[in-house]
Design a protein around this motif. Structure first.
Motif, short mmCIF file in Angstrom:
data_model
loop_
_atom_site.label_atom_id
_atom_site.label_comp_id
_atom_site.label_asym_id
_atom_site.label_seq_id
_atom_site.Cartn_x
_atom_site.Cartn_y
_atom_site.Cartn_z
N GLN A 121 -0.71 -8.22 -2.28
CA GLN A 121 0.25 -7.92 -1.23
C GLN A 121 1.68 -8.25 -1.61
N THR A 139 2.09 1.95 -3.52
CA THR A 139 1.04 2.52 -4.37
C THR A 139 0.77 3.98 -4.02
N GLU A 140 0.74 4.29 -2.74
CA GLU A 140 0.50 5.68 -2.33
C GLU A 140 1.64 6.59 -2.77
N ASN A 172 -3.63 -4.63 -6.57
CA ASN A 172 -4.12 -4.67 -5.20
C ASN A 172 -3.59 -5.86 -4.40
N ARG A 198 3.40 -5.85 -7.19
CA ARG A 198 2.91 -4.48 -7.13
C ARG A 198 3.88 -3.52 -7.82
N VAL A 253 0.84 -1.20 0.00
CA VAL A 253 0.00 0.00 0.00
C VAL A 253 0.87 1.25 0.00
#
Length: 146
Positions: free
Chosen positions: A61, A18-19, A59, A66, A15
């Motif tokens: 993990q 991605t951010e 999305n 990713r 996450v």
């Protein structure tokens, strides 16, 4: 600014990657270093250029997957302090390292590779909830805040 994101597969680091990529105010990573606990068909390390992102989930993990989704190269390693990783990072001349949920300690020779150092990001209050599963320990302790 040339930035390396250092982490391992799991919801926190995936996450965070991605951010960072979505943000217009955060530095953009130019390499993702995925610390793996055991090799995935390679000896100890592998450097992989980014691939066609239509085959990877945005999305999941898995940090390597990713990173590929965001078209970023990946260095997978079971030993962040190895000579191989050291040489790869010195060659690329990074300005900053950003570490999310990583399970290894860095050797003293590793830190000066990054011109401005390494920022360690933790999802919990350090040192109270340090270690590999701080959120689990917070839940187990009944903590109301991280």
């Amino acid at each position: 600014m040339k930035v390396a994101l250092i982490g391992q597969s799991g919801p926190y680091t995936a996450v965070a990657l991605t951010e960072m990529v979505k943000s217009t105010q955060l530095p953009q990573p130019s390499l993702v270093i995925n610390g793996v606990k055991k090799s995935r068909g390679f000896l100890h390390h592998r450097f992989i250029q980014s691939a066609n992102n239509k085959f990877y989930r945005s999305n999941g993990q898995d940090l390597t997957e990713r990173a590929f989704y965001h078209r970023l190269p990946v260095l997978e390693t079971i030993d962040i302090n190895s000579n191989y990783v050291f040489r790869k990072l010195v060659e690329q001349k990074f300005d900053l390292g950003i570490c999310f949920g990583f399970h290894h300690l860095f050797s003293s020779r590793f830190l000066p590779i990054f011109r401005y150092g390494i920022i360690n990001c933790s999802p919990s209050a350090l040192p109270y909830l340090g270690g590999p599963a701080p959120i689990w320990w917070a839940a187990r302790n009944g903590d109301q805040e991280l």
